[in-house]
Motif scaffolding. Structure first.
Motif, PDB file in Angstrom:
ATOM      1  N   LYS A 155       0.838  -1.198   0.000  1.00  0.00           N
ATOM      2  CA  LYS A 155       0.000   0.000   0.000  1.00  0.00           C
ATOM      3  C   LYS A 155       0.877   1.254   0.000  1.00  0.00           C
ATOM      4  O   LYS A 155       1.942   1.272   0.626  1.00  0.00           O
ATOM      5  CB  LYS A 155      -0.915   0.005   1.224  1.00  0.00           C
ATOM      6  CG  LYS A 155      -1.908  -1.143   1.252  1.00  0.00           C
ATOM      7  CD  LYS A 155      -2.739  -1.107   2.522  1.00  0.00           C
ATOM      8  CE  LYS A 155      -3.713  -2.275   2.579  1.00  0.00           C
ATOM      9  NZ  LYS A 155      -4.511  -2.282   3.826  1.00  0.00           N
ATOM     10  N   PRO A 156       0.440   2.301  -0.696  1.00  0.00           N
ATOM     11  CA  PRO A 156       1.246   3.527  -0.761  1.00  0.00           C
ATOM     12  C   PRO A 156       1.648   4.071   0.603  1.00  0.00           C
ATOM     13  O   PRO A 156       2.777   4.545   0.784  1.00  0.00           O
ATOM     14  CB  PRO A 156       0.329   4.508  -1.503  1.00  0.00           C
ATOM     15  CG  PRO A 156      -0.544   3.631  -2.347  1.00  0.00           C
ATOM     16  CD  PRO A 156      -0.771   2.397  -1.532  1.00  0.00           C
ATOM     17  N   GLU A 157       0.755   3.963   1.587  1.00  0.00           N
ATOM     18  CA  GLU A 157       1.075   4.498   2.919  1.00  0.00           C
ATOM     19  C   GLU A 157       2.101   3.627   3.654  1.00  0.00           C
ATOM     20  O   GLU A 157       2.677   4.057   4.661  1.00  0.00           O
ATOM     21  CB  GLU A 157      -0.199   4.639   3.764  1.00  0.00           C
ATOM     22  CG  GLU A 157      -0.954   3.355   4.007  1.00  0.00           C
ATOM     23  CD  GLU A 157      -2.021   3.061   2.951  1.00  0.00           C
ATOM     24  OE1 GLU A 157      -2.947   2.302   3.274  1.00  0.00           O
ATOM     25  OE2 GLU A 157      -1.913   3.600   1.842  1.00  0.00           O
ATOM     26  N   GLU A 158       2.340   2.395   3.173  1.00  0.00           N
ATOM     27  CA  GLU A 158       3.306   1.505   3.818  1.00  0.00           C
ATOM     28  C   GLU A 158       4.697   1.573   3.171  1.00  0.00           C
ATOM     29  O   GLU A 158       5.670   1.091   3.747  1.00  0.00           O
ATOM     30  CB  GLU A 158       2.817   0.059   3.765  1.00  0.00           C
ATOM     31  CG  GLU A 158       1.557  -0.226   4.554  1.00  0.00           C
ATOM     32  CD  GLU A 158       1.125  -1.672   4.449  1.00  0.00           C
ATOM     33  OE1 GLU A 158       0.783  -2.264   5.488  1.00  0.00           O
ATOM     34  OE2 GLU A 158       1.141  -2.223   3.328  1.00  0.00           O
ATOM     35  N   ARG A 159       4.777   2.133   1.984  1.00  0.00           N
ATOM     36  CA  ARG A 159       6.012   2.047   1.207  1.00  0.00           C
ATOM     37  C   ARG A 159       7.193   2.781   1.839  1.00  0.00           C
ATOM     38  O   ARG A 159       8.339   2.389   1.661  1.00  0.00           O
ATOM     39  CB  ARG A 159       5.774   2.580  -0.203  1.00  0.00           C
ATOM     40  CG  ARG A 159       4.886   1.671  -1.029  1.00  0.00           C
ATOM     41  CD  ARG A 159       4.728   2.146  -2.453  1.00  0.00           C
ATOM     42  NE  ARG A 159       3.944   1.191  -3.234  1.00  0.00           N
ATOM     43  CZ  ARG A 159       3.680   1.340  -4.525  1.00  0.00           C
ATOM     44  NH1 ARG A 159       4.127   2.408  -5.182  1.00  0.00           N
ATOM     45  NH2 ARG A 159       2.956   0.421  -5.159  1.00  0.00           N
ATOM     46  N   GLN A 160       6.909   3.842   2.568  1.00  0.00           N
ATOM     47  CA  GLN A 160       8.009   4.613   3.152  1.00  0.00           C
ATOM     48  C   GLN A 160       8.824   3.778   4.147  1.00  0.00           C
ATOM     49  O   GLN A 160      10.016   4.007   4.339  1.00  0.00           O
ATOM     50  CB  GLN A 160       7.463   5.871   3.839  1.00  0.00           C
ATOM     51  CG  GLN A 160       8.570   6.807   4.315  1.00  0.00           C
ATOM     52  CD  GLN A 160       8.019   8.107   4.863  1.00  0.00           C
ATOM     53  OE1 GLN A 160       6.816   8.340   4.841  1.00  0.00           O
ATOM     54  NE2 GLN A 160       8.901   8.969   5.361  1.00  0.00           N
ATOM     55  N   ASP A 161       8.171   2.801   4.758  1.00  0.00           N
ATOM     56  CA  ASP A 161       8.861   1.955   5.738  1.00  0.00           C
ATOM     57  C   ASP A 161       8.887   0.499   5.275  1.00  0.00           C
ATOM     58  O   ASP A 161       8.772  -0.425   6.077  1.00  0.00           O
ATOM     59  CB  ASP A 161       8.187   2.058   7.104  1.00  0.00           C
ATOM     60  CG  ASP A 161       9.014   1.388   8.203  1.00  0.00           C
ATOM     61  OD1 ASP A 161      10.259   1.428   8.110  1.00  0.00           O
ATOM     62  OD2 ASP A 161       8.416   0.802   9.121  1.00  0.00           O
ATOM     63  N   CYS A 162       9.020   0.282   3.973  1.00  0.00           N
ATOM     64  CA  CYS A 162       9.097  -1.082   3.442  1.00  0.00           C
ATOM     65  C   CYS A 162      10.369  -1.205   2.612  1.00  0.00           C
ATOM     66  O   CYS A 162      10.471  -0.615   1.526  1.00  0.00           O
ATOM     67  CB  CYS A 162       7.871  -1.420   2.600  1.00  0.00           C
ATOM     68  SG  CYS A 162       7.740  -3.193   2.237  1.00  0.00           S
TER      69      CYS A 162
END
Length: 207
Positions: A98-105
């Motif tokens: 999900k776009p909101e998860e990508r920063q910490d993936c």
């Protein structure tokens, strides 16, 4: 040094027997031999022709490691294949985040070859820089990722289940000519190990 010493020895021998025609003959032999063996050193032939060429040689092209024995091509040629397929499979995994998860993936690779391929080919897919504990990639650290969301390459599900709450197998990349084949890609969420920074020293591989 050895070539220079050999050249002097040959020249002295030719001068002693006074057979000047040997100089151009030796040159022709060197050029012909160099042309014959050039495809072993420089990948100038298409794959199918190179494999057929290896079959005509009076010796087997040496493998640098025992694990390479089953590869269709020697390492210097085989290492040119498979990276784009691996990156494309990783991009499929990234598209499921999900776009909101990508920063910490983060994307974790097992060695510098895999990590380098992600960094090189991943730009066209918008992938972030890869993580790895292998050699100098270890020095760059976890890049601020917590470890709660990771795309992991080339690992086993049973191993990952010990470290994460949720494991999703995305698929395996393959290229019949690659040295590293059938590389599985997983999406891993819910770290059981605390933070990535805490376990980073354990991920160091310096071989």
């Amino acid at each position: 040094m050895l070539f220079a010493a050999g050249a002097i020895t040959l020249e002295n021998g030719i001068e002693r027997v006074r057979q000047g025609w040997l100089k151009p003959a030796i040159l022709v032999l060197l050029l012909a031999g160099g042309a014959w063996f050039a495809p072993i050193v420089v990948p100038v032939l298409p794959i199918d022709r190179f494999i057929a060429y290896m079959d005509t040689l009076p010796f087997k092209v040496p493998r640098t490691e025992h694990s390479h024995m089953s590869a269709a091509l020697p390492q210097h040629y085989a290492d040119q294949f498979g990276w784009e397929e691996m990156t494309a499979m990783t991009a499929q995994a990234w598209s499921r985040i999900k776009p909101e998860e990508r920063q910490d993936c983060g994307i974790f690779a097992q060695d510098y070859g895999q990590a380098g391929a992600i960094d090189f080919f991943g730009r066209r897919y918008g992938l972030p820089p890869a993580l790895s504990g292998h050699q100098t990639y270890f020095l760059w650290g976890p890049r601020g990722y917590s470890g709660n969301c990771m795309i992991v390459l080339d690992d086993r599900k049973e191993v990952l289940e010990e470290k994460f709450e949720h494991i999703e197998y995305v698929g395996s990349s393959d290229n019949p000519y690659a040295l590293e084949r059938n590389i599985p890609v997983f999406i891993c969420k819910g770290a059981k190990f605390g933070s990535l920074a805490q376990i980073w020293p354990q991920l160091k591989k310096w071989r």
